[in-house]
Each structure stands twice: as structure tokens, then as C-alpha cells.
Design a protein around this motif. Structure first.
Motif, short mmCIF file in Angstrom:
data_model
loop_
_atom_site.label_atom_id
_atom_site.label_comp_id
_atom_site.label_asym_id
_atom_site.label_seq_id
_atom_site.Cartn_x
_atom_site.Cartn_y
_atom_site.Cartn_z
N LEU A 9 0.84 -1.20 0.00
CA LEU A 9 0.00 0.00 0.00
C LEU A 9 0.88 1.25 0.00
N PHE A 10 0.60 2.14 -0.95
CA PHE A 10 1.27 3.44 -0.99
C PHE A 10 0.19 4.52 -0.99
N PHE A 11 0.54 5.69 -0.44
CA PHE A 11 -0.39 6.82 -0.46
C PHE A 11 0.14 7.89 -1.41
N GLU A 12 -0.77 8.47 -2.18
CA GLU A 12 -0.37 9.54 -3.10
C GLU A 12 -1.22 10.78 -2.87
N PRO A 13 -0.57 11.91 -2.51
CA PRO A 13 -1.34 13.16 -2.44
C PRO A 13 -1.42 13.72 -3.86
N ARG A 14 -2.62 13.82 -4.41
CA ARG A 14 -2.75 14.19 -5.82
C ARG A 14 -3.44 15.54 -5.92
N GLU A 15 -2.91 16.42 -6.78
CA GLU A 15 -3.57 17.71 -7.00
C GLU A 15 -4.40 17.61 -8.28
N SER A 26 -14.60 35.92 -11.33
CA SER A 26 -14.30 36.67 -10.11
C SER A 26 -12.84 37.15 -10.09
N GLY A 27 -12.13 36.93 -11.19
CA GLY A 27 -10.77 37.45 -11.31
C GLY A 27 -9.75 36.64 -10.54
N ARG A 28 -10.08 35.36 -10.19
CA ARG A 28 -9.12 34.58 -9.40
C ARG A 28 -8.38 33.53 -10.23
N GLY A 29 -8.24 33.76 -11.55
CA GLY A 29 -7.36 32.91 -12.35
C GLY A 29 -8.05 31.83 -13.15
N GLY A 30 -9.26 31.45 -12.81
CA GLY A 30 -10.01 30.52 -13.65
C GLY A 30 -9.76 29.04 -13.40
N VAL A 31 -8.93 28.69 -12.42
CA VAL A 31 -8.74 27.27 -12.12
C VAL A 31 -8.93 27.01 -10.63
N THR A 32 -9.44 25.84 -10.33
CA THR A 32 -9.50 25.42 -8.92
C THR A 32 -8.52 24.26 -8.75
N ARG A 33 -7.90 24.23 -7.59
CA ARG A 33 -6.95 23.16 -7.30
C ARG A 33 -7.43 22.43 -6.05
N THR A 34 -7.60 21.11 -6.19
CA THR A 34 -8.07 20.31 -5.06
C THR A 34 -7.04 19.24 -4.75
N LEU A 35 -6.69 19.12 -3.47
CA LEU A 35 -5.76 18.07 -3.05
C LEU A 35 -6.54 16.89 -2.51
N PRO A 45 -8.01 -2.93 -8.74
CA PRO A 45 -7.96 -2.56 -10.17
C PRO A 45 -7.59 -1.11 -10.43
N ALA A 46 -7.75 -0.21 -9.44
CA ALA A 46 -7.46 1.21 -9.66
C ALA A 46 -7.14 1.87 -8.32
N PRO A 47 -6.46 3.04 -8.35
CA PRO A 47 -6.26 3.80 -7.11
C PRO A 47 -7.60 4.14 -6.48
N VAL A 48 -7.62 4.23 -5.14
CA VAL A 48 -8.87 4.47 -4.41
C VAL A 48 -8.74 5.78 -3.63
N GLU A 49 -9.70 6.68 -3.80
CA GLU A 49 -9.64 7.93 -3.04
C GLU A 49 -10.01 7.65 -1.59
N ILE A 50 -9.24 8.23 -0.66
CA ILE A 50 -9.53 8.02 0.77
C ILE A 50 -9.42 9.36 1.51
N SER A 51 -10.01 9.41 2.70
CA SER A 51 -9.92 10.61 3.53
C SER A 51 -8.61 10.56 4.32
N ALA A 52 -8.23 11.72 4.88
CA ALA A 52 -7.01 11.77 5.69
C ALA A 52 -7.15 10.87 6.92
N SER A 53 -8.37 10.77 7.49
CA SER A 53 -8.54 9.92 8.67
C SER A 53 -8.42 8.44 8.29
N ALA A 54 -8.93 8.09 7.09
CA ALA A 54 -8.80 6.69 6.64
C ALA A 54 -7.32 6.36 6.40
N ARG A 55 -6.59 7.35 5.86
CA ARG A 55 -5.15 7.16 5.63
C ARG A 55 -4.44 6.87 6.96
#
Ligand SMILES: Cc1cc2nc3c(=O)[nH]c(=O)nc-3n(C[C@H](O)[C@H](O)[C@H](O)COP(=O)(O)O)c2cc1C
Length: 394
Positions: A9-15, A26-35, A45-55
Motif C-alpha cells: 500500500l502506498f499513499f499519493e497526495p494528488r492535485e 471573479s478574477g481569481r485565475g479561472g482554475v481550482t486546485r483540489t488536493l 484494479p485502480a487507485p482508491v480515493e480516501i480521507s485523511a482519517s482513513a489514511r
């Protein structure tokens, strides 16, 4: 019920970056970034999204020791991780008469443990397998499907000339020229097959025997070692040939496995009418390869090499290097027989795993080679600057 964390098991913080019109207005650049956090486990079969508490919870569980958990049913966090396959239940529980059904991921985790993968290699292999990739369209979209496009997008490639500062450079005598050089010079990746002209069975048989067949067998210390025409790390020869036969005299078009020790074919169930579509899908839509008389999927039995090189830093690398050796033996054997040959790494592994019934935790497709009669006209580009291939009668 006894539980433990999955083996690898490995954890990946993905943006994740997304275009957002509201942000732009609103003049804030036009992109949102989510970690987000992803759990990467090669038995899934694929990476699984998890919460920080599950991690954090996963980080607190042993991957080796079973823990008895009496109140599992009431623990929603653990239940969620079991549902995702990241925490596994004891697969022997069923035999002990327990009523709880064990999720399939637990059996996959148990199989993964038995194969002795290096954790990083297991991850690399698991998550670089393709399904439904069209490498031709992808290259076209990226504008890198021609040499000119490549140069325009990527600039000049880094130099391959290694010349340390103040190095003393000396001339070498001219290389000898033997018949072997003539054979080497006639080798060129074939992208133009004459699909309509059947390949004689004798050529097909010879090529398989030379490239994959066992040439001799020796006993050492109670073990049996095969001698083949390509080298193999640990002498274990984990790589075998799964065949998509399309036009060979005397062989019904279909899927086969080649038996290297007895020089035989095993037919696998498959609708022959579906072969052209499977071939095209296998080579990620590279139509210049898909119509070869025979496509050879190089399939490695990882567990064989990892039986000796357990969780070894070099185990996976050795297996992929070996595939390169096999490919060169196939190229040269085909060239000597007057045939064209190719290799491609741009393959969709997942449909191949399905039709050849491969368990990706123990056995995997590494590349596809192919061979057959060359065509008379060059439709797709080949690298033959000295006219060694295309000035000869094909
Ligand atoms: C590991 C490997 C993967 C390759 N994959 C592809 C591929 O996906 N598509 C393709 O057209 N050629 C592929 N090739 C062939 C190369 O493009 C070719 O070897 C190179 O252009 C040099 O030409 P030559 O083999 O005729 O000397 C591959 C070659 C190797 C060794």
C-alpha cells in the motif's frame, strides 16, 4: 473476525486542477486546485480515493499480523476500508465456519503475498496497464505523430553522446564485416505486412522454436534448467508466447499458447471473427502492426523469477530486460527466414489478460511482437536508410 492491512500500500497526495468559469469571472485565475489522497494497492484494479482519517487508520494497522476485531460490524470506518479492499479479512474464515462473506480483494491480496513482488515493481506494473488506449489518436492529438511535430513540440532530443570534459579520445580499428553483419543490416521494424499471403507452417514453427523453444534441459542440484536461444535472469525463463494467429497455413485463426518444452500449441476458446478487432485493440490501434500473420504477446510468469528473487530490487527489471532479448532473437530469426518482424510496448494489457485468462498478479503481458511476410509497398514508414530491406524482393 480477524483483519489486517493489505500487503502492499502506498499513499499519493494528488492535485486535481479544473477549469472553473466562476473563478475566472471573479478574477481569481479561472482554475481550482483540489488536493486528494489516493491509496495505491496493486491487488486492486485502480487507485482508491480516501480521507485523511482513513489514511491514518490504515497507517495504524499491521499488514502482517492478524488482529481479532470483535466489534467489526459496528465500526463504519473499518467496514468502509474492507469494502474498498484496503483492509482484508482472513480468507480462511469461511473454512472455519464463519458466516461473513470475504470480499474478493482479500483473495487477491493473499495471492499477491505468495508471488513475492517488490512493492514498487508491483505498483508500477499494476498501474501502467492499459485498457482501451488508442496510442495513434493520442499521438496525433498531442501533435507528436510525425518527426516534424515531435521537434516542434519537444525541441531537440537530449544528446546520446557521452563525452566527459577533457576526455582522451582514440580511434578504434574498423569493425570486421561477417555474414552476421549482413543479417543485422537487413533487420528493420516491419510496418507493412502482406496480410493476404498465408505464412507457411514450417516458417511459423521454426520461428517459434528458435525464439521460445527449449533447446536443451539440464539438472542442477535437483532443479531443472532449460537452455533457450536468449539469456534469462536466474536461468528461469519466465516469459512465454501467447499467440494471435491470423494467417498461417494449417493453423485455424485463433488464440494459442505455445508450449516451449514440447513444441506444441494449445488452442484457446475465441471467436475467430473477433480476431482483427482484438489484434487492433491489443496494439492500441497501430494498424501497421495489427494485420501481421502472427502476433506474439510476451507473457511473463512473474512468480517464477520472484520465486528466486524474492521482493528483489532488480527482479522486475530483469524480466523486462529479458523481453528485449527475446524480441531481438525473434527479429533476427524472422529476418534470416526472409520475414518481417516488430515489437511494440504500446499495448492494451487488460483485454489480453481477459482473453488469455492471465492473472495479472502472477502473469502479465509485457510487449507484443509480430512476424509475417513483408508487403510489396511501403504504406507506413520504416527505417531502412541503406535500402537493405526495400531494394530487395520482399
Ligand atoms: C521496446 C520497443 C517498443 C517499441 N514500440 C513501438 C511502437 O509502439 N510502435 C512502433 O511503430 N514502433 C515501435 N518500436 C520500434 C521502433 O520504433 C524502432 O525499433 C525504431 O524506430 C528503430 O527502427 P528499426 O527497428 O527499424 O531499426 C519499438 C521498439 C522497441 C525496442
Amino acid at each position: 473476525m480477524r483483519i489486517r492491512r493489505c500487503a502492499i500500500l502506498f499513499f499519493e497526495p494528488r492535485e486535481e486542477v479544473a477549469f472553473a468559469l466562476a473563478e475566472l469571472l471573479s478574477g481569481r485565475g479561472g482554475v481550482t486546485r483540489t488536493l486528494r489522497w489516493y491509496a495505491l494497492a496493486p491487488h486492486l484494479p485502480a487507485p482508491v480515493e480516501i480521507s485523511a482519517s482513513a489514511r491514518d487508520l490504515l497507517g495504524s494497522l499491521s499488514p502482517s499480523q492478524w488482529t481479532e476485531h470483535s466489534a467489526l460490524a459496528e465500526d463504519a470506518n473499518l467496514q468502509a476500508l474492507i469494502g474498498k479492499g484496503l483492509v482484508v479479512q482472513d480468507t480462511t474464515a469461511g473454512q472455519e465456519g464463519a458466516s461473513t462473506a470475504v470480499p474478493a480483494a482479500a483473495f487477491d491480496d493473499a495471492r499477491l503475498r505468495r508471488v513475492h513482488w517488490h512493492p514498487l515493481a508491483a505498483l508500477l506494473h499494476a498501474f501502467t496497464r492499459w485498457n482501451g488506449v488508442d496510442s495513434v489518436a493520442d499521438a496525433r492529438t498531442a501533435g507528436i505523430d510525425t518527426a516534424a511535430g515531435l521537434r516542434e513540440r519537444h525541441g531537440e532530443p537530449p544528446s546520446d553522446r557521452v563525452l566527459p570534459d577533457a576526455a582522451e579520445v582514440r580511434d578504434l580499428p574498423a569493425a570486421l564485416q561477417t555474414e552476421f553483419d549482413a543479417l543485422l543490416h537487413r533487420r528493420a521494424t516491419c510496418r507493412n505486412f502482406d496480410a493476404a499471403r498465408a505464412l507457411p507452417l514450417s516458417l511459423f514453427s521454426t520461428l517459434l522454436a528458435r525464439t521460445f523453444g527449449v533447446q536443451a534441459r539440464v539438472q542442477r542440484g535437483g532443479l531443472v534448467f532449460d537452455k533457450k536461444n536468449s539469456p534469462s535472469g536466474g536461468g528461469l525463463h519466465p516469459t512465454s508466447a501467447c499467440l494471435i494467429v491470423q494467417n498461417v497455413e494449417g493453423i485455424a485463426p485463433g488464440l494459442y499458447r505455445y508450449l516451449a518444452d514440447s513444441h506444441q500449441l494449445v488452442a484457446l476458446p475465441f471467436d475467430a471473427a473477433e480476431l482483427p478487432a482484438l489484434a487492433l485493440e491489443a496494439v492500441s490501434q497501430q494498424d501497421w502492426f495489427a494485420n501481421a500473420h502472427c502476433l506474439v504477446v510476451l507473457v511473463a510468469a512473474f512468480e517464477r523469477t520472484f520465486w528466486k528473487y524474492r521482493r528483489h530490487d532488480k527482479g522486475y527489471r530483469v524480466i523486462t530486460l529479458e523481453a528485449g532479448h527475446i524480441s531481438q532473437t525473434l527479429y533476427l530469426s524472422a529476418t534470416e527466414l526472409g520475414l518481417g518482424a516488430f515489437i511494440t510496448g504500446a499495448i492494451n494489457e487488460r483485454p489480453l489478460e481477459r482473453v488469455f485468462a492471465l492473472d495479472p498478479l502472477t502473469e502479465g503481458a509485457l510487449a507484443i511482437c509480430g512476424f509475417g511476410w513483408r508487403g510489396a509497398t511501403m504504406h507506413a514508414a520504416e527505417l531502412d536508410p541503406a535500402g537493405q530491406v526495400w531494394t530487395r524482393a520482399n
